[in-house]
Structure formats: C-alpha cells, structure tokens
Design a protein around this motif. Structure first.
Motif, PDB file in Angstrom:
ATOM      1  N   LEU A 224       0.814  -1.240  -0.123  1.00 14.42           N
ATOM      2  CA  LEU A 224       0.087  -0.050   0.066  1.00 14.42           C
ATOM      3  C   LEU A 224       0.871   1.274   0.058  1.00 14.42           C
ATOM      4  O   LEU A 224       0.649   2.367  -0.684  1.00 14.42           O
ATOM      5  N   ARG A 642      -9.859  -3.472   3.328  1.00 10.93           N
ATOM      6  CA  ARG A 642      -8.835  -4.115   2.817  1.00 10.93           C
ATOM      7  C   ARG A 642      -9.211  -5.630   2.957  1.00 10.93           C
ATOM      8  O   ARG A 642      -8.920  -6.369   2.020  1.00 10.93           O
ATOM      9  N   TYR A 645     -11.290  -6.326  -0.010  1.00 15.22           N
ATOM     10  CA  TYR A 645     -10.475  -6.580  -0.942  1.00 15.22           C
ATOM     11  C   TYR A 645      -9.640  -7.635  -1.269  1.00 15.22           C
ATOM     12  O   TYR A 645      -9.787  -8.187  -2.387  1.00 15.22           O
ATOM     13  N   ARG A 646      -9.106  -8.052   0.001  1.00 16.12           N
ATOM     14  CA  ARG A 646      -8.225  -9.155  -0.335  1.00 16.12           C
ATOM     15  C   ARG A 646      -9.036 -10.549  -0.752  1.00 16.12           C
ATOM     16  O   ARG A 646      -8.365 -11.615  -1.439  1.00 16.12           O
ATOM     17  N   GLY A 650      -9.397  -8.491  -4.855  1.00 19.30           N
ATOM     18  CA  GLY A 650      -7.912  -8.463  -4.932  1.00 19.30           C
ATOM     19  C   GLY A 650      -7.508  -9.662  -6.045  1.00 19.30           C
ATOM     20  O   GLY A 650      -7.978 -10.602  -6.377  1.00 19.30           O
ATOM     21  N   MET A 662      -2.800  -7.654  -1.546  1.00 18.51           N
ATOM     22  CA  MET A 662      -3.355  -6.044  -1.557  1.00 18.51           C
ATOM     23  C   MET A 662      -2.653  -5.335  -2.715  1.00 18.51           C
ATOM     24  O   MET A 662      -2.950  -4.091  -2.755  1.00 18.51           O
ATOM     25  N   TYR A 665      -4.763  -2.153  -4.397  1.00 18.09           N
ATOM     26  CA  TYR A 665      -6.106  -1.772  -3.438  1.00 18.09           C
ATOM     27  C   TYR A 665      -6.173  -0.138  -3.435  1.00 18.09           C
ATOM     28  O   TYR A 665      -7.429   0.384  -3.540  1.00 18.09           O
ATOM     29  N   ASP A 668      -8.177   0.749  -6.471  1.00 22.69           N
ATOM     30  CA  ASP A 668      -9.358   0.353  -6.252  1.00 22.69           C
ATOM     31  C   ASP A 668     -10.515   1.084  -5.565  1.00 22.69           C
ATOM     32  O   ASP A 668     -11.850   1.000  -5.509  1.00 22.69           O
ATOM     33  N   THR A 669      -9.823   1.797  -4.571  1.00 18.79           N
ATOM     34  CA  THR A 669     -10.715   2.785  -3.522  1.00 18.79           C
ATOM     35  C   THR A 669     -10.818   4.053  -4.286  1.00 18.79           C
ATOM     36  O   THR A 669     -11.597   4.955  -3.465  1.00 18.79           O
TER      37      THR A 669
END
Length: 773
Positions: A224, A642, A645-646, A650, A662, A665, A668-669
């Motif tokens: 991240l 998170r 997503y994982r 993901g 991740m 990520y 994606d947000t």
C-alpha cells in the motif's frame, strides 16, 4: 531535649537555627497540644463595623460549643486558632460504637487521630450559624473571614516528605497506611487507585508498543505504501478556488504514518483494551477490599457518619429530610441538555475552523505549510480544541455548581455525587465531541464532485486516500501531550511559587521564635505551650501555601478518569496512548504527593471506603470503549475495506498468485471525475499540463452512483461492529464473573472480626450482670 509529637499529636517544633535550647522549665507539666483549625480575617479597627460584629458573633458561637479560640494579630491579619474539647471526640466514638454499620470501624477504639479531629472540627465550623442565619461559607464570601485551613503536622509531614513526597522516590511504593492516617481514607484511596491503575497500565503499554512495532516492521514492505509513493495518479482539487490537482505520491509520508496505526494488530489490541478495562475495575475492587478491611471501614456508612456528625455538632439537631421535586429535576434535565447542545455547537465551530483553515493555509506564502495544508489544519484544530477545553472547564464547573444548587440535595455527599456526574458529562462532551466527528463523520458526508457539502461556503474535509485514522491519531496525540504536559507544569508551578512566599514569611519570624524558646509560655491552666510568635510562624507557613478545597481531590480524579477515557475509548487509533498514560502517571503520583505534602495546605481528611461515583463512571467508560473501538475499527479504519478487497476483489481472490494480495488496493478505492466539475485552471498540474480527469476517494461509478462494492463493504462493516461488540461484551462479563470482588482472605478476616465483636459484646453483658449482682 526537644519537644516531640507522639501519635496523640503533641506538637513538634523545629530546632531553632540560633542554637537556643528548647528544654522546658517544668518537664512534669503536661504539654499543650496543637490547634485543629485556623481562621484568618482582616484586622478591623472599628468594632461597630458590621463585619466585626459578624466575626465576633461567629467566634462566640464556636465558644458556646466549647471550641477553644486563640487570637493572634499580625500586621493587617487576625488569626484564630481553634481546638475542640475531648468530650466531642468521646461522643463521636461512642455514637460510632452504637451505630448500625460502623460499630467495628477503626475510630471506635484507640486514641482519636489528628485526621479525625480535623474532620470533626471542620464539620462543626461548617455547620455553625450566627443569628443572621449565615454560616462560615457565606461569611467567607462576604469578606468577614478571609480564609480557613487545617494545619500540617510537622513530624508526620517530614516523614511523608522523606519516604514519599520526593522525586528520588519516583519508582518506590506508596505508604498507603501513612497517607491514610495523615490525609484520611479518601485521599489514601485516590493514591491507591492511581497506583493500581498505573501498575496495570504496564501490560497495556507493552502490548501497545508491540502493535506499533508490528506496523513498523512491515513499514518498508507494505504494498500500500509502495503503491502510493510510486503512483502517478492525479487527485482532484481539495477546495473550490485556489486548490489545484495534486499527485497522490505527494502524500507518501502521510501514508507511511497511517500504516503504523492502521493495521491488523490494532483489532486485537482494541479487543484486549476493552477486556483490560473490565479486569482493571474488577481487580481494583479486590485491591480496595483488602485495604478498607484493614482500615476497619469496610462497613462504614456515609449516611450514618453524617448523622453522627450532626449529633456531635448539635445534640438537638433534626434529620435532614430527603426531598424530590419533579419540577426541579425537569429543569435540571433541560439545562443539562441545553449545555450539551452548546458544547456540541462548539465542536461544530471547530469543524468549521478546520474546513476554512485548510484552503486558506494552502494559499499561504510558505511552501511547506501550503503543501501540507490539511495536516497543519488538523494540528491547529487540535491546539484550538485544547484551548477551548481549558476555557470550558471553568464554565462547566460553574454551570455544574449552579445546577446542584437548583437540585437542593440533602447532604454534602449527595451534592458531591451530583456534581461529579454533571461535571464529568460536560467535560466528556467537551473533550470528545471533536474526536467523535473526526472518527465517524470526517470524509463521510462531504459529497462528491458536482455535489459537495459545504459549510460557510467551503467544502467539508475529505479523508486521505490512505484512510481517516491518521487524522484521529494526530488529534489524540496533540491533545494528550498538551493536556498532560501543560497541566502538570501549571499544577506544580503555581503551588511552588506560593511556597516561596511561605518560606520568606517564616524566615522573618525565625529570630523572634528562637528567642521565644528560652522563655516559659503557659496557658490559663498553667500548661506549657509555645509562645504566640512560634504559633504564628507555623500558621503563616500554612497560610502562605496554595489553597485547597473540596474540589482539590476531585480535580485529580477528573484528570485521571479523563486520561483513562483517552487510553481506552479511541485506543484503536492510538495504540501508544497507554504508554503515554503510564509515563505521565509515574510522574503524576509523585507530583501530586509533593503538592499535597509540601506545597499545598493540608486537605481536610475525609472518611470513605470507596472511590464513590467514580466507579460507576469508569464502568460506563468501559462499556463506551467497547462500542467506540468497534466503530473505529469497523467504520473509521480501512481494516474492513482491505479485508473485502483481499478476499473478494484482489489478485488472490481472482486466482492471481504471483503478486501480493493487496496489490492495486489504493487504485480500487478511488473513483474518477472529469474536468467539467472544476475550474479550468484547477486542472493544471504543477508542470503546466492540463488533465481531463482526476481521482477522489469513494466507491462510485462515472455517473456518481454507488458501486456494489460500496454496499458490500458497508454490510461487512456493520456485521463486524455487531460481532466485535458481542464478543467483547461476552468476554467482559466472563472476566467480571471470573474475578470476585472480595478476596477470600478479606471475607475470612471480616468473619473473624464480626465473631470477635459479638464475643466482646457478650462479655460486656455478662460483666454488667455480675456487677449488678
């Protein structure tokens, strides 16, 4: 040979510096004991003055109760030394013995301690009225008397200085029994509670550091952080006019700080702290039971104590009837609600300040401030919040006192409980309103491009792309550091400066007092006593110390309970809070001890067997900590997004195994907006290129409708909060059940005490029967 003061409180005098002997001429004569209390008034030349008449009337009322009054004039002041006759204390001991709940209290048998003497005399003078119906408090307000205080015992004071009230004893234990004998059970239980709280902060602080180090260990390898620091994503302007688009990589440092506190370890730590709060309270109850049983106040009853004091003060007294008025209760409730609305309104004002400050700072001349306008605005908001807290603390106290006057409670203890609840409620909202906004509303009601929510024409703040938890961390860190550090500085400096005045005033009388030791001073009954100059030196030493009142200990409790709130309620956002609390408390114990023993007038000893309403307050904070930490992890932090997503969106969820789960990520947000929602000049980068699109943090489609991922994340957030709170609450109940309030040894000791008391009563009955025969 020097005069010494034994347990019965015979006065101890310092060795004179000029070398004069202190040997009494008639050593067989009984030594006069010290005074219990001192009143101070301004010298009035005209006896016909209204103040002089009231002053004389009050002194006459005390003398009618057989209180010995000794008058000494000094410069523009008049000192009245008060000492109660032994009959009063004999009555007090007898009434304790025949009472329902205190017949095995510590004061029933043995000599009356000086702490007990002061407590009873204090109650008598507080409940002595002149013919106009005025008591001492009203006479103090009207200037008839200047102040009142009880005297420090020089020998006991020196003992406490040597073993407790000094910085070199920073890591030594506390002499709880000595503190209790000198300051009474109420002060002793405060230090006992504070010491226990500090001791149990050690495991919490250690685990908090471990969580912090866990975040630090994965600091460099986090995908991240790498994604933010190496990205070329262009972000939308933060404000409407002079804010331009910016690069996500500019916030690399901010993202790194976020990862230190917003990671998987904070979830486990929040659960631990919620259970810790329960264990702390349950273990404290056991710890308290051991000491109150040893001090023979386990069965002490506050209501009976006050009735006994009433009888000792006036044998013809009438009981104070309990009263309740629905009108008064409704009025108080309405005023409390109004006050809370004002406090919440101030929190909204702080929000407006942050909203306005960020764009204004971004237009500043200094590059560092303009580039970090949001962070600087958050820190300035925290500092302004601290200033607001200091002002509102005084306002809250005044309002709480006025509300207690409206309630008209029937006893001082009831007034104290009512005041504590109101004052803590106001202080809690003052301290935490802004934090609740940052935790649960910041970045969630700001809208989206083309439809931003505004206050005073300015857009509401947005969360950082790496999450909102760092804003909460900054707010808590600034407030905790400022509050604890500055409060301790002021708490110590003001009494210390007053103590300098005390030393200078005492030195002026040093020579005179040394000369006085060579003379014989006797009272009206021929008993040896120190001369007036020697008394005056001791009284002046106490007079020039910092003043204490009924709120002195309350302030210390309030400070520590507020700190307990910071260390538990939002600990998920600031795992180092228990460590800061631990470091502060190590110094706080010694600082408070030095203040009470060296720098302040002696507190009036109070009798009790618990910390009172503060136990209920701590229990409420423990429940609130469960709710708040569950919401912080589920709503504020990025733990749930998170997690979703994982395992749902993901790379690992889609079958890609050659990359980190991740990866992607951050992107994606982010949602994308086109240039039509901003001014043309705002879409120009710092390198002079125009962009047609920019990104902002949200789960939205191109038409700004919410995506399915948003609803999935929202559902998981609520599910987590419910699951977290139920699991932790069950663990709290199990912990409370598993740890009994009273140790077995305390129960057995009380059983033996009761048996011994019953046997004593039976022997006395048999002895009285044999005497009659």
């Amino acid at each position: 040979m020097f005069f010494k003061r034994a347990e019965e409180n015979i006065e101890l005098w310092d060795r004179p510096k000029d070398g004069y002997s202190m040997e009494p001429l008639l050593p067989s004569m009984p030594i006069h004991k010290s005074f219990d209390y001192v009143l101070v008034a301004h010298k009035l030349e005209n006896d016909a003055d209204l103040k002089a008449q009231r002053q004389k009337a009050f002194i006459n009322q005390l003398e009618k109760k057989n209180i010995r009054v000794h008058r000494i004039e000094h410069e523009e002041k008049v000192f009245f030394g008060l000492r109660a006759p032994p009959e009063i204390f004999e009555d007090y001991q007898y009434l304790l013995k025949v009472s329902d709940s205190c017949n095995w209290c510590g004061d029933v048998k043995g000599a009356v301690t000086q702490a007990t003497r002061i407590r009873i005399v204090h109650y008598i003078i507080k409940n002595t009225f002149i013919n106009t119906g005025e008591n001492l408090d009203e006479l103090l307000v009207k200037g008839v008397f200047e102040t009142k205080f009880c005297l420090h015992q020089r020998d006991k004071q020196k003992q406490l200085k040597k073993k407790w009230a000094r910085w070199s004893a920073l890591f030594t234990g506390q002499p709880s029994n000595d503190v209790r004998r000198y300051f009474g059970e109420k002060v002793a239980l405060y230090y006992l509670w504070l010491g226990w709280y500090t001791k149990l902060l050690v495991p919490a602080a250690v685990l908090g550091v471990v969580v912090f180090l866990y975040g630090l260990a994965f600091f460099q390898t986090s995908p991240l952080i790498k994604e933010v620091c190496e990205s070329n994503i262009t972000m939308c302007p933060r404000c409407d006019k002079r804010c331009d688009v910016w690069q996500l990589s500019d916030t690399c440092t901010y993202t790194k700080v976020s990862q230190l506190f917003d990671n998987e370890g904070t979830v486990a730590f929040a659960m631990f702290m919620a259970i810790w709060a329960t264990l702390f309270l349950e273990l404290w109850k056991r710890h308290r039971a051991i000491y109150v049983s040893k001090w023979k106040v386990y069965d002490w009853c506050e209501e009976e104590e006050e009735l006994i004091m009433d009888i000792v003060n006036d044998k013809f007294c009438k009981p104070k009837q309990f009263r309740h008025s629905y009108f008064r209760s409704a009025l108080v409730l309405a005023l409390v609600t109004l006050m809370l609305m004002i406090i919440i309104g101030l929190a909204h004002a702080l929000v407006v300040f942050r909203v306005v400050a960020a764009p204004l700072l971004s237009e500043g001349k200094w590059d560092f401030i303009s580039e970090n306008a949001n962070t600087v605005a958050v820190m300035l908001g925290a500092v302004l919040h601290y200033v607001t807290m200091q002002i509102m603390t005084r306002v809250n106290r005044w309002v709480s006192l006025k509300l207690c006057e409206i309630e008209k409670t029937n006893s001082f203890a009831a007034t104290e409980r009512s005041f504590t609840v109101k004052m803590f409620t106001f202080q809690f909202f003052t301290l935490f309103s802004s934090l609740f906004y940052v935790a649960f509303f910041l970045g969630r009601i700001n809208g989206h491009p083309g439809n931003y929510v505004r206050i005073a024409g300015y857009r509401l703040e947005e969360c950082h792309p790496s999450g909102c938890l760092t804003d909460l961390f900054i707010q808590m860190a600034v407030i905790m550091l400022l509050k604890q550090t500055l409060n301790n500085i002021f708490e110590f400096t003001v009494p210390w400066l007053k103590s300098l005045c005390s030393k200078n005033a005492a030195k002026k009388l040093q020579r005179k007092c040394g000369y006085c030791y060579r003379k014989t001073c006797r009272d009206d009954q021929g008993r040896i006593e120190p001369c007036d100059i020697c008394k005056l030196r001791d009284w002046l030493r106490n007079y020039h110390l910092a003043n204490t009142d009924a709120f002195s200990l309350f302030n210390e409790f309030l400070e520590m309970v507020v700190q307990f709130s910071f260390a538990t309620i939002f600990v998920a956002a600031f795992p180092l809070a228990p460590l800061l609390a631990l470091i502060n408390n190590i110094f706080e114990i010694r600082l408070d001890a030095i203040k009470m023993v060296r720098l302040e007038r002696r507190l009036v000893p109070r009798k009790t067997n618990d910390i009172g309403i503060w136990t209920k307050v701590l229990e409420a904070i423990g429940v609130l900590a469960v709710i708040a930490n569950g919401l912080v992890i589920g709503v504020t932090s990025d733990f749930i997004p998170r997690l979703v997503y994982r395992y749902r969106y993901g790379p690992c969820a889609t079958g890609i195994t050659d990359t980190h789960c991740m990866q992607g990520y951050i992107n994606d947000t982010l949602a994308v907006a086109n240039s039509s929602h901003f001014l043309p000049k705002q879409m120009m980068t710092e390198y002079g290129f125009n962009v047609t699109q920019c990104s902002y943090r949200d789960y939205r489609n191109n038409d700004f409708s919410l995506t399915s991922q948003f609803w999935l994340v929202l559902a998981v957030r609520f599910a987590f909060v419910i699951l977290f709170e139920h699991v932790v609450v069950v663990c709290k109940f199990i912990a409370a059940w598993f740890v009994p309030n009273n140790p077995i040894r305390v129960k057995n000791a009380r059983l033996h005490d009761k048996l011994a008391r019953l046997k004593d009563e039976l022997r006395e009955r048999q002895r009285s029967k044999s005497t009659e025969v």
